[in-house]
Design an enzyme around this catalytic site. Sequence first.
Site, short mmCIF file in Angstrom:
data_model
loop_
_atom_site.label_atom_id
_atom_site.label_comp_id
_atom_site.label_asym_id
_atom_site.label_seq_id
_atom_site.Cartn_x
_atom_site.Cartn_y
_atom_site.Cartn_z
N ARG A 137 61.92 -68.55 -1.19
CA ARG A 137 63.32 -68.10 -1.09
C ARG A 137 64.05 -68.77 0.09
O ARG A 137 64.90 -68.13 0.73
CB ARG A 137 63.39 -66.58 -0.94
CG ARG A 137 62.83 -65.81 -2.12
CD ARG A 137 63.66 -66.02 -3.38
NE ARG A 137 63.20 -65.14 -4.42
CZ ARG A 137 62.19 -65.41 -5.26
NH1 ARG A 137 61.56 -66.58 -5.20
NH2 ARG A 137 61.85 -64.55 -6.19
N SER A 207 66.84 -59.03 -6.19
CA SER A 207 65.99 -58.55 -5.09
C SER A 207 66.82 -58.49 -3.81
O SER A 207 67.39 -59.50 -3.40
CB SER A 207 64.82 -59.51 -4.86
OG SER A 207 64.15 -59.72 -6.06
N GLU A 302 67.56 -60.55 1.45
CA GLU A 302 67.63 -61.83 0.72
C GLU A 302 69.07 -62.33 0.54
O GLU A 302 69.37 -63.48 0.87
CB GLU A 302 66.92 -61.71 -0.63
CG GLU A 302 66.76 -63.05 -1.32
CD GLU A 302 66.21 -62.91 -2.74
OE1 GLU A 302 65.03 -62.58 -2.89
OE2 GLU A 302 66.99 -63.12 -3.68
C1 LIG Z 1 69.82 -59.16 -11.65
C2 LIG Z 1 69.47 -60.32 -10.74
C3 LIG Z 1 68.20 -60.88 -10.83
C4 LIG Z 1 67.85 -61.95 -10.00
N1 LIG Z 1 66.60 -62.47 -10.11
C5 LIG Z 1 66.22 -63.51 -9.31
C6 LIG Z 1 64.91 -64.07 -9.43
O1 LIG Z 1 64.10 -63.66 -10.25
N2 LIG Z 1 64.59 -65.09 -8.60
C7 LIG Z 1 65.48 -65.60 -7.68
O2 LIG Z 1 65.11 -66.54 -6.96
N3 LIG Z 1 66.71 -65.09 -7.56
C8 LIG Z 1 67.11 -64.06 -8.35
N4 LIG Z 1 68.37 -63.51 -8.23
C9 LIG Z 1 69.29 -64.09 -7.24
C10 LIG Z 1 70.32 -65.09 -7.87
O3 LIG Z 1 70.29 -65.05 -9.25
C11 LIG Z 1 70.01 -66.54 -7.42
O4 LIG Z 1 69.97 -66.64 -6.03
C12 LIG Z 1 71.04 -67.52 -7.97
O5 LIG Z 1 70.64 -68.84 -7.69
C13 LIG Z 1 72.44 -67.28 -7.39
O6 LIG Z 1 73.37 -68.08 -8.11
P1 LIG Z 1 74.92 -67.89 -7.92
O7 LIG Z 1 75.59 -69.03 -8.64
O8 LIG Z 1 75.33 -66.54 -8.30
O9 LIG Z 1 75.04 -68.12 -6.35
P2 LIG Z 1 75.95 -67.30 -5.31
O10 LIG Z 1 75.47 -65.90 -5.21
O11 LIG Z 1 77.39 -67.54 -5.60
O12 LIG Z 1 75.57 -68.07 -3.96
C14 LIG Z 1 74.28 -67.91 -3.40
C15 LIG Z 1 74.19 -68.78 -2.13
O13 LIG Z 1 74.22 -70.16 -2.50
C16 LIG Z 1 75.33 -70.82 -1.88
N5 LIG Z 1 75.83 -71.76 -2.88
C17 LIG Z 1 76.16 -71.46 -4.17
N6 LIG Z 1 76.52 -72.58 -4.83
C18 LIG Z 1 76.41 -73.60 -3.93
C19 LIG Z 1 76.64 -75.01 -4.00
N7 LIG Z 1 77.07 -75.62 -5.11
N8 LIG Z 1 76.46 -75.75 -2.87
C20 LIG Z 1 76.03 -75.17 -1.72
N9 LIG Z 1 75.78 -73.86 -1.60
C21 LIG Z 1 75.97 -73.08 -2.69
C22 LIG Z 1 76.32 -69.72 -1.50
O14 LIG Z 1 77.09 -70.10 -0.38
C23 LIG Z 1 75.38 -68.58 -1.18
O15 LIG Z 1 74.88 -68.71 0.13
C24 LIG Z 1 68.78 -62.46 -9.06
C25 LIG Z 1 70.06 -61.89 -8.97
C26 LIG Z 1 70.40 -60.83 -9.81
C27 LIG Z 1 71.79 -60.24 -9.71
#
Ligand SMILES: Cc1cc2nc3c(=O)[nH]c(=O)nc-3n(C[C@H](O)[C@H](O)[C@H](O)COP(=O)(O)OP(=O)(O)OC[C@H]3O[C@@H](n4cnc5c(N)ncnc54)[C@H](O)[C@@H]3O)c2cc1C
Length: 307
Positions: A137, A207, A302
């Site tokens: 992570r 998480s 996280e």
């Molecule tokens: C129901 C649920 C289940 C999940 N299960 C998992 C799992 O099993 N495993 C896991 O690892 N995660 C899990 N997550 C967390 C999440 O899905 C991941 O972290 C995912 O990659 C976030 O994507 P996002 O586009 O929503 O990013 P955001 O939430 O919009 O951003 C996350 C972070 O990345 C940065 N960021 C986003 N895009 C960019 C970019 N293009 N360039 C630079 N920085 C950027 C943002 O600034 C922020 O710090 C879960 C979340 C939920 C709600």
Amino acid sequence: MRSLQIHVLGQGSNVILASFIDGLVIIPQGQHCQWEATDGILHDWNDAVATPDCTSLLLHVDAGVDWPSLVNRAAQQGLWGLENLALIPGNAGAAPVQNIGAYGVELADVLEAVHCIDIASGEHQVLSVEACELGYRSSIFKGAFSGQKIITTLVIRLSREPAPKLGYADLEECVKDPTDPYSIADAVSEIRRAKLPDPKRLANAGSFFKNPVIDHERFQQIEKAHPHIPHYPAPDGVKLAAGWLIDQCGLKGYRSGHFGIHERQALVVVHFGEGTVEELLHFSDFIVQSVEARFGIILEREPRMIG
Ligand SMILES: Cc1cc2nc3c(=O)[nH]c(=O)nc-3n(C[C@H](O)[C@H](O)[C@H](O)COP(=O)(O)OP(=O)(O)OC[C@H]3O[C@@H](n4cnc5c(N)ncnc54)[C@H](O)[C@@H]3O)c2cc1C
């Protein structure tokens, strides 16, 4: 524009957003997926053009591509590598930031490189997977490069050689056809739907705490008191299940004000609407203190704070 603080977002599924964000929010929108031929030329990855029948394929995926759709599409085309990462909400661009992982697989297993823009210089840069410093992570985008890069494209290597990874938890018994990556992606999605709240219906960031890694000596002490404690080998010690620790404190289903612990998955903090970020952080502190009082382990949050 250069004097504004820049915040990069994807779908917002792993962040805690302040009610007011001071600065400029950038959400990369690129939607291209391309495969790289042996001569280095990129071709559109669409259903009209067949990908070559070689054993492995390099995909260039733009940051704005929806991750679950990418996983399904690759698996449907018989490409192995992403199937265990099915239904993780978010965009491809966010995947390296915390090295997304599930069911015994991490992005690090398939990532070759990341294209990004350096915010200070506006320069396009290509970072090898080693340079991304991917860990559990974590990545350099959360560390030394935090807030400094906009990820624009991922380069991912997928394979046509069957490589099912079914050793994690209850996955093997749920997969109908282990020789088909789509069958695995489908089973992972089913399990996740049953266990996790849909963020579109009940707000959550997945998480809320990282699974803590502790040294072997500390683990032996805890195991004496809790012989059934779930644990997994980790490179620098023993990984514990944060959800189990929270559950043991009797907090599964616990609600305080506008926030609560999900009734089926103790690792997920849910938001019932309204309330404030301060209230959420107070709720989170209460969970951390409860686990520390019982196990002497300090949980780490996280999702990242934005704004
Ligand atoms: C129901 C649920 C289940 C999940 N299960 C998992 C799992 O099993 N495993 C896991 O690892 N995660 C899990 N997550 C967390 C999440 O899905 C991941 O972290 C995912 O990659 C976030 O994507 P996002 O586009 O929503 O990013 P955001 O939430 O919009 O951003 C996350 C972070 O990345 C940065 N960021 C986003 N895009 C960019 C970019 N293009 N360039 C630079 N920085 C950027 C943002 O600034 C922020 O710090 C879960 C979340 C939920 C709600």
